[in-house]
Design an enzyme around this catalytic site. Structure first.
Site, PDB file in Angstrom:
ATOM      1  N   ALA A  71      15.047   1.076 -27.036  1.00 35.62           N
ATOM      2  CA  ALA A  71      15.915  -0.159 -27.064  1.00 35.62           C
ATOM      3  C   ALA A  71      15.127  -1.526 -26.816  1.00 35.62           C
ATOM      4  CB  ALA A  71      16.686  -0.239 -25.742  1.00 35.62           C
ATOM      5  N   TYR A 137      21.929  -8.898 -24.286  1.00 34.51           N
ATOM      6  CA  TYR A 137      21.378  -7.370 -23.948  1.00 34.51           C
ATOM      7  C   TYR A 137      22.277  -6.790 -23.097  1.00 34.51           C
ATOM      8  CZ  TYR A 137      18.376  -4.466 -21.009  1.00 34.51           C
ATOM      9  OH  TYR A 137      17.814  -3.541 -20.541  1.00 34.51           O
ATOM     10  N   PHE A 165      17.713  -1.161 -11.777  1.00 34.41           N
ATOM     11  CA  PHE A 165      17.342  -2.508 -11.281  1.00 34.41           C
ATOM     12  C   PHE A 165      16.023  -2.778 -11.773  1.00 34.41           C
ATOM     13  CE2 PHE A 165      21.338  -3.854  -8.786  1.00 34.41           C
ATOM     14  CZ  PHE A 165      21.824  -2.951  -9.355  1.00 34.41           C
ATOM     15  N   ASN A 166      15.201  -3.552 -11.042  1.00 37.28           N
ATOM     16  CA  ASN A 166      13.920  -4.022 -11.691  1.00 37.28           C
ATOM     17  C   ASN A 166      12.733  -3.040 -11.652  1.00 37.28           C
ATOM     18  OD1 ASN A 166      15.580  -6.450 -11.214  1.00 37.28           O
ATOM     19  ND2 ASN A 166      13.705  -7.460 -11.753  1.00 37.28           N
ATOM     20  N   HIS A 185       7.438 -10.047 -17.344  1.00 38.65           N
ATOM     21  CA  HIS A 185       8.081  -9.584 -15.962  1.00 38.65           C
ATOM     22  C   HIS A 185       7.092 -10.217 -14.935  1.00 38.65           C
ATOM     23  CE1 HIS A 185       9.909  -6.601 -18.646  1.00 38.65           C
ATOM     24  NE2 HIS A 185      10.945  -6.988 -17.950  1.00 38.65           N
ATOM     25  N   LEU A 186       7.808 -10.391 -13.776  1.00 33.70           N
ATOM     26  CA  LEU A 186       7.195 -10.871 -12.568  1.00 33.70           C
ATOM     27  C   LEU A 186       5.843 -10.500 -12.320  1.00 33.70           C
ATOM     28  CD1 LEU A 186       7.360 -13.227 -10.765  1.00 33.70           C
ATOM     29  CD2 LEU A 186       8.572 -11.858  -9.151  1.00 33.70           C
ATOM     30  N   ARG A 217      15.460  -9.734  -6.389  1.00 35.70           N
ATOM     31  CA  ARG A 217      15.497  -8.641  -6.989  1.00 35.70           C
ATOM     32  C   ARG A 217      15.196  -7.459  -6.273  1.00 35.70           C
ATOM     33  NH1 ARG A 217      17.650 -11.989  -9.300  1.00 35.70           N
ATOM     34  NH2 ARG A 217      17.609 -12.715 -11.294  1.00 35.70           N
TER      35      ARG A 217
HETATM   36  N1  UDP Z   1      10.245 -14.904 -12.619  1.00 36.09           N
HETATM   37  C1  UDP Z   1       9.514 -15.955 -12.265  1.00 36.09           C
HETATM   38  N2  UDP Z   1       8.441 -16.119 -13.080  1.00 36.09           N
HETATM   39  C2  UDP Z   1       8.000 -15.540 -14.061  1.00 36.09           C
HETATM   40  C3  UDP Z   1       8.743 -14.187 -14.404  1.00 36.09           C
HETATM   41  C4  UDP Z   1       9.841 -14.013 -13.734  1.00 36.09           C
HETATM   42  O1  UDP Z   1       9.650 -16.613 -11.343  1.00 36.09           O
HETATM   43  O2  UDP Z   1       7.088 -15.713 -14.821  1.00 36.09           O
HETATM   44  C5  UDP Z   1      11.265 -14.582 -11.700  1.00 36.09           C
HETATM   45  C6  UDP Z   1      12.792 -14.255 -12.593  1.00 36.09           C
HETATM   46  O3  UDP Z   1      13.425 -15.379 -12.553  1.00 36.09           O
HETATM   47  C7  UDP Z   1      13.567 -13.177 -11.725  1.00 36.09           C
HETATM   48  C8  UDP Z   1      12.367 -12.329 -11.001  1.00 36.09           C
HETATM   49  O4  UDP Z   1      11.253 -13.205 -11.095  1.00 36.09           O
HETATM   50  O5  UDP Z   1      14.084 -13.718 -10.686  1.00 36.09           O
HETATM   51  C9  UDP Z   1      12.160 -11.150 -11.756  1.00 36.09           C
HETATM   52  O6  UDP Z   1      12.066 -11.332 -13.127  1.00 36.09           O
HETATM   53  P1  UDP Z   1      11.693 -10.156 -14.195  1.00 36.09           P
HETATM   54  O7  UDP Z   1      11.618 -10.860 -15.609  1.00 36.09           O
HETATM   55  O8  UDP Z   1      10.317  -9.507 -13.751  1.00 36.09           O
HETATM   56  O9  UDP Z   1      13.006  -9.355 -14.378  1.00 36.09           O
HETATM   57  P2  UDP Z   1      14.470  -9.348 -14.329  1.00 36.09           P
HETATM   58  O10 UDP Z   1      15.011  -9.685 -13.398  1.00 36.09           O
HETATM   59  O11 UDP Z   1      14.707 -10.467 -15.467  1.00 36.09           O
HETATM   60  O12 UDP Z   1      14.777  -7.995 -15.204  1.00 36.09           O
END
Ligand code: UDP
Length: 325
Positions: A71, A137, A165-166, A185-186, A217
């Site tokens: 996906a 999505y 979840f994450n 991803h964070l 998260r």
């Molecule tokens: N996030 C952030 N900075 C980044 C990437 C993500 O602050 O460079 C935050 C984002 O806003 C979310 C959390 O980290 O609250 C997790 O984001 P990620 O993209 O890893 O996963 P998602 O929750 O979108 O599936």
């Protein structure tokens, strides 16, 4: 067992776990985002867009079940290019279901997401929470859940929809891990700063109604996710018609808390700068998670945040450039 999208992040960890349990696996992947080096199983390079190669795969390998990871998964991109998401996620899943139906293959484990819930009305999010996704999505994933339910009722398909979840972390031996291009991803982005490949991490908003103003998260280790797939599969094999579960830990961490852990694990100061909120980010997403324990007998084993970050860091140190392309 046919694993569609088995060369991707969660797919590759699951393929490996299946192999460790002596389940014969064939991977189907178009390698648009997956990595050949992440799979040591027989691979068929094919796209779910194409019905003929799909038909041949089922004829040749006669899988009893399918795990479906293939996906597109970027929320932001889905807002700008919804057509791509409806084609790649909904239409291609329909192609896969039709190939299964033609081959009398009646079991599927499907990668769904907490994004199908939309902005939560209550935390933690139980499986009975209304599903009102706010991004294309999330909507495409919910459309596939509906499709599975309808095929189940009409054609006897047995299915599992696992709402992640994450997903985070990497294989405990650092041989597999997360490698997205582009990375959004964070945790991997923080670790890129720690390894000197970028300057700073941007924090998307610190004015949310959470304990420190940053988004919360529920991070779940990719090996724990893989384990849940195996358990869901066993339940379907045993004759269960539907297995719909959240996969999370029930514990949330704010962006700043993740940053503290990443600083501790890497020993690097990881400079951070607060910028505007990212569109479509709910303040908090935390799983209720009891059903997975009750139904699957599943409990996360490696999902302490520190363990997740340490495994992701070990992978990044072992593979600074990710998998070879
Ligand atoms: N996030 C952030 N900075 C980044 C990437 C993500 O602050 O460079 C935050 C984002 O806003 C979310 C959390 O980290 O609250 C997790 O984001 P990620 O993209 O890893 O996963 P998602 O929750 O979108 O599936």
């Amino acid at each position: 067992m046919l694993v569609a999208g088995g060369a991707g992040y969660i797919g590759s960890h699951t393929v490996r776990l299946l192999q460790e349990h002596a389940v014969p696996v064939v991977v189907l992947d178009n390698f648009s985002t997956g990595h050949r080096a992440a799979v040591r199983a027989p691979c068929v390079e094919a796209d779910l867009a194409d019905s003929e190669p799909l038909r041949l795969v089922f004829r040749e390998h006669r899988p009893k079940a399918v795990i479906h990871f293939a996906a597109k998964c970027y929320v932001g991109e889905s807002v700008v290019e919804p057509a791509k998401y409806y084609r790649e996620n909904v239409v291609h899943s329909w192609n896969l279901l039709e190939a299964m139906r033609a081959a009398d293959c009646e079991q599927i484990v499907f990668s769904s997401t907490c994004a199908t819930y939309g902005v939560p009305r209550e935390i933690p999010i139980e499986e009975g929470h209304p599903q009102a996704p706010i991004s294309p999505y999330g909507r495409t994933k919910l459309a596939i859940e509906y499709m599975l339910e309808d095929y189940s009722r009409a054609y006897g398909l047995r299915f599992s929809a696992l709402r992640y979840f994450n997903a985070a972390g990497a294989a405990s031996d650092a041989s597999l891990g997360e490698h997205h291009e582009p990375e959004t991803h964070l945790i991997p982005l923080m670790l890129r700063v720690a390894s000197g490949r970028s300057e700073e991490i941007l924090i998307f908003g610190d004015d949310y109604e959470t304990r420190d103003g940053t988004c919360v998260r529920d991070y779940i280790h990719v090996e724990d996710l893989a384990d849940a797939h195996l358990r869901a599969l066993r339940l379907l094999e045993a004759g269960r018609q539907q297995v719909v579960c959240n996969l999370g830990t029930g514990r949330g961490y704010s962006v700043r808390e993740v940053l503290d852990v990443a600083r501790r694990v890497t020993g690097h100061p990881i400079p951070a700068r607060v910028v505007a909120r990212r569109e479509g980010d709910p303040a908090e997403l935390v799983s209720g998670g009891r059903r997975a324990t009750e139904l699957l007998g599943w409990t996360p084993r490696r999902s302490e945040l520190e363990q997740i970050v340490r495994d992701a860091w070990n992978f990044q140190c072992a593979h600074p450039d990710g998998f070879p392309t």
